[in-house]
Write an enzyme that holds these catalytic residues in place. Structure first.
Site, PDB file in Angstrom:
ATOM      1  N   ASP A 261       0.857  -1.190   0.000  1.00 49.45           N
ATOM      2  CA  ASP A 261       0.000   0.000   0.000  1.00 49.45           C
ATOM      3  C   ASP A 261       0.898   1.247   0.000  1.00 49.45           C
ATOM      4  OD1 ASP A 261      -2.171   1.700   0.010  1.00 49.45           O
ATOM      5  OD2 ASP A 261      -3.102   0.879   1.803  1.00 49.45           O
TER       6      ASP A 261
HETATM    7  C1  BGC Z   1      -5.134   3.314   0.457  1.00 48.56           C
HETATM    8  C2  BGC Z   1      -5.406   2.273  -0.598  1.00 48.56           C
HETATM    9  C3  BGC Z   1      -5.416   2.901  -1.967  1.00 48.56           C
HETATM   10  C4  BGC Z   1      -4.103   3.634  -2.201  1.00 48.56           C
HETATM   11  C5  BGC Z   1      -4.001   4.264  -3.574  1.00 48.56           C
HETATM   12  C6  BGC Z   1      -3.934   4.186   0.112  1.00 48.56           C
HETATM   13  O1  BGC Z   1      -3.882   5.275   0.960  1.00 48.56           O
HETATM   14  O2  BGC Z   1      -4.927   2.678   1.702  1.00 48.56           O
HETATM   15  O3  BGC Z   1      -6.626   1.651  -0.333  1.00 48.56           O
HETATM   16  O4  BGC Z   1      -5.615   1.925  -2.940  1.00 48.56           O
HETATM   17  O5  BGC Z   1      -3.982   4.644  -1.213  1.00 48.56           O
HETATM   18  O6  BGC Z   1      -4.885   5.303  -3.733  1.00 48.56           O
END
Ligand code: BGC
Length: 758
Positions: A280
């Site tokens: 992530d």
């Molecule tokens: C979130 C994810 C998301 C990613 C990209 C992160 O802050 O936890 O769920 O896919 O950002 O936007």
């Protein structure tokens, strides 16, 4: 031989004569082996880099990085001309490896559907399929080919803000949604230009953060993990999800991003996942804060060894992987393996045969969105099906279309809020607010009056902190009494008051945990004043999580849970308020009476002293200041009609090879056509471990005209009786099982069968 094959295939591939589908897996291997043999370590590390334009990474820098072969994929850029420009530069890189393009397509793309908790409230597989298909169609028309979805983190803690993104508290319902999203977004083949590769997230247990506090830790027995929390990720992987996004939190003391047991032993070895594992946002560097890596370089080593393939928004993979390989801290084979998975995904997307296959300038999303009525109609239908009727005293709903109506509340006319969070590509200006929807529906729009009524919160700082940028949810500086007086004034002149209260979309989002789940004081004051007018009060909730609503439940004559319904939300709400649609939604999550009850969920264990145990007096499992039960149970939702149900089993016993058919007779005993969700729950009465009082094992919808009768059937199979036993084996144990059928999880409508020992 392999080389020969490669030499033979390559020209065909680049000339476009062979589609990716036509090339078998051997050809893929040859192709990728050949490519890997030409790539430098730096380029291999580059393929593991997933970045977006922003901050220090200006567009020019990103383009330069791409051209030297230091980027594998891009996320958060969504417009075709921009993506084309990037792909063009990738094709100038040393090995001309195309990029893939990702985005969070969570509940729609340009057309926004209800938030996922709302979609789950439909309890309808065809609704889920429709959302997934349209989302993929619009996202791929924009040039995207991978999404960070579905989010299948089950949670029993509504304090957590990301509750809104998931499908609720239940493993089965969430698994069904996850499976359908994967199947319908990825389609038969990723080479299909309308398919979107999925990255199921957040692996694992993000929804179980302690205290519901964002990014906090999780700690859970392996039994509970395998029995409940891991089930939906596994379902999505079994459905073929080509990627997995790893959660930011720690699982039993080890951050998921550094968790070899989770990412390699479970995901790869036990579940045989062979796709791409993506970290992530910023998770690699966070391993230092977690205290499992001494510095950035160490964090890269720990992550790649645990099983991460691609890093999202981290410069460190590129910076340190080549050095780590040189030093022997990780082997080139490990690097190759991660890189191979990324290349395989690109290969299967058909990008090597046609890097621009998703980048069709003729597929103009703008025209497609504004002209394509179908998507708006589907959005309206999905939204109607996501609404849950929580109360309807004296059948005050549906309303007649010729009444004088007061539409009041900070959420009644906010175009931004109704889209919900994670709707970045959605078109706010096209969203239909409840006020607009109601005006579209009543006989005479002039009979509708509107007042803002209250700020969403008295706290102006909260507005700033939570990015409450809804057009009509701007902070109103006037004294609160004045704002309320305006609303009371129009309420008094109306036949019925419809109050739109709840949360701004920014309150139910990432990093929006709460400890108090009641409505903000500003909104409570408004409702009290409206109640005092003596006019019938319909409370329409817009929110992204279960709230504590005992007071509002008592005040309301009717109450609707509408979540954040998306682009067509206002029209859908009007459809239900005025009876063009008979509400059929059911809650995918229990609504607590108070925060102290959390976690409150239907599939709990019985305990040794269940409430009501004879001769135990007060010494049973309970609170002395609160009921055990939630205000609204899982699976609950009313209709404008009533249904009666009874059921029978095809046999009182079954063996390993056998099955039991459950036949449910459903009758519409009211005077309106309506849809009922028939829910099947099972209970393993005695086993080597305590089993929940009930677990959802099936659901089907049936639509019946007034006084019409119908049948719903379920088949109970041996595999449905399996669980993780005292030795952590996944087995079914012979003995007695209860079968419950009902319209929510409190049903006591029960029959029994025995699983024989043969
Ligand atoms: C979130 C994810 C998301 C990613 C990209 C992160 O802050 O936890 O769920 O896919 O950002 O936007």
């Amino acid at each position: 031989m392999m080389k020969k094959l490669a030499l033979f295939l390559l020209p065909l591939l680049f000339s476009g004569y062979l589609s990716a589908q036509e090339l078998n897996s051997e050809a893929k291997k040859v192709f990728i082996d050949n490519l890997l043999s030409k790539m430098t370590i730096q380029e291999k590390a580059g393929q593991l880099r997933l970045i977006s334009v922003g901050g220090d990474l200006t567009l020019d820098k990103v383009l330069d990085n791409i051209e030297v072969g230091e980027v594998g994929g891009i996320f958060n850029t969504i417009v075709e001309p921009d993506l084309s420009q990037m792909q063009e530069r990738a094709l100038k890189s040393p090995n001309k490896i195309p990029l893939f393009f990702g985005f969070d397509v969570i509940h729609g793309h340009r057309t926004i559907f209800p938030i996922n908790l709302g979609i789950a409230s439909s309890w309808d597989r065809s609704v889920m399929a429709k959302v997934a298909e349209i989302s993929a169609e619009e996202a791929t028309a924009d040039g995207l080919n991978i999404t960070w979805a579905p989010m299948v983190d089950i949670t029993r803690d509504p304090r957590w803000g990301r509750v809104s993104e998931g499908f609720g508290e239940d493993p089965y319902l969430t698994s069904e949604a996850g499976r359908i999203f994967v199947e319908r977004m990825q389609k038969q083949s990723l080479a299909d230009k309308k398919s979107l590769a999925t990255a199921v997230k957040h692996f694992a247990l993000y929804g179980a953060v302690e205290g519901g506090r964002e990014y906090n830790s999780t700690d859970m027995s392996e039994r509970k993990m395998f029995q409940e929390y891991l089930v939906p990720y596994k379902a999505a992987i079994d459905a073929g999800s080509r990627a997995v996004m790893v959660s930011l939190v720690s699982v039993n003391g080890i951050p998921a991003t550094a968790n070899h047991w989770l990412l390699t032993e479970v995901l790869r070895n036990q579940w045989h996942f062979d796709g791409v594992v993506v970290s992530d946002h910023g998770a690699i560097r966070e391993l230092i804060n977690h205290g499992v890596a001494s510095d950035a370089k160490d964090a890269v080593r720990v992550a790649i060894k645990a099983g991460i393939d691609m890093s999202m928004n981290d410069e460190y993979f590129l910076q340190f992987l080549p050095e780590l390989v040189k030093e022997g801290a990780i082997t080139e084979d490990q690097l190759n393996q991660a890189c191979r998975r990324v290349l395989e995904l690109k290969y299967d997307m058909g990008l090597f045969s046609d890097p621009n296959r998703y980048l069709d300038p003729k597929l103009d999303i703008e025209t497609m969105f504004s002209n394509n009525r179908l998507h708006r109609e589907e959005a309206r239908d999905v939204a109607r099906r996501s609404i849950v009727l929580l109360k309807n005293e004296n059948k005050i709903l549906p309303l007649a279309r010729n009444k004088k109506i007061a539409v009041i509340g900070p959420l009644a006319n906010s175009k931004r809020d109704i889209l919900g969070s994670w709707s970045g590509a959605g078109r706010t200006n096209l969203a239909v607010t409840p006020l607009e929807g109601i005006k579209n529906t009543v006989k005479n729009p002039k009979s509708v009056s509107y007042a803002f009524g209250a700020n969403l919160s008295d706290d102006a700082n909260l507005y700033r902190f939570l990015n409450l940028y809804g057009e009509n949810s701007k902070f109103d500086d006037r004294p609160a009494d004045k704002i309320i007086a305006e609303a009371v004034n129009i309420a008094k002149k109306s036949d019925v008051v419809i109050a739109f209260v709840g949360e701004a979309e920014g309150m139910a989002h990432e990093s929006s945990s709460r400890t108090d789940l009641s409505l903000q004081a500003s909104q409570k004051r408004l409702l009290k004043a409206l109640k005092e007018t003596g006019k019938p009060l319909v409370i329409v909730l817009m929110n992204g999580r279960p709230l504590t609503l005992t007071e509002e439940y008592a005040q309301a004559d009717a109450m609707l849970e509408t979540w954040f319904l998306g682009t067509e939300g206002g029209n859908a709400i009007a459809d239900v308020l005025f009876g063009q649609y008979n509400p059929s939604g059911k809650l995918p999550m229990s609504f607590p009476n108070n925060v102290g009850q959390i976690p409150v969920y239907y599939s709990h264990l019985n305990t040794g002293r269940p409430r009501g145990t004879e001769n135990m007096g007060k010494y049973t499992t309970s609170y002395f200041d609160s009921p055990n039960e939630p205000l609204f149970p899982f699976g609950f939702g009313l209709s404008y009609t009533d249904f009666a149900m009874d059921f029978s089993l095809s046999s009182p016993e079954m063996d390993k090879e056998g099955e039991i058919v459950v036949t449910v007779n459903v009758e519409n005993i009211g005077d309106k056509e309506g849809m009922q969700t028939v829910q099947l729950y099972l209970q393993d009465v005695t086993a080597s471990v305590s089993r929940p009082v009930k677990e959802l094992m099936g659901f089907e919808n049936i639509t019946l005209k007034p006084h019409e009768k119908g049948k719903v059937k379920f088949t109970i199979k041996y595999d449905m009786l399996k669980f993780w036993n005292d030795k952590m084996q996944y087995v079914a144990e012979p003995g007695k099982f209860n079968v419950f059928i009902g319209s929510d999880s409190t049903t006591q409508n029960k029959q029994t069968f025995t699983l024989l020992d043969k």
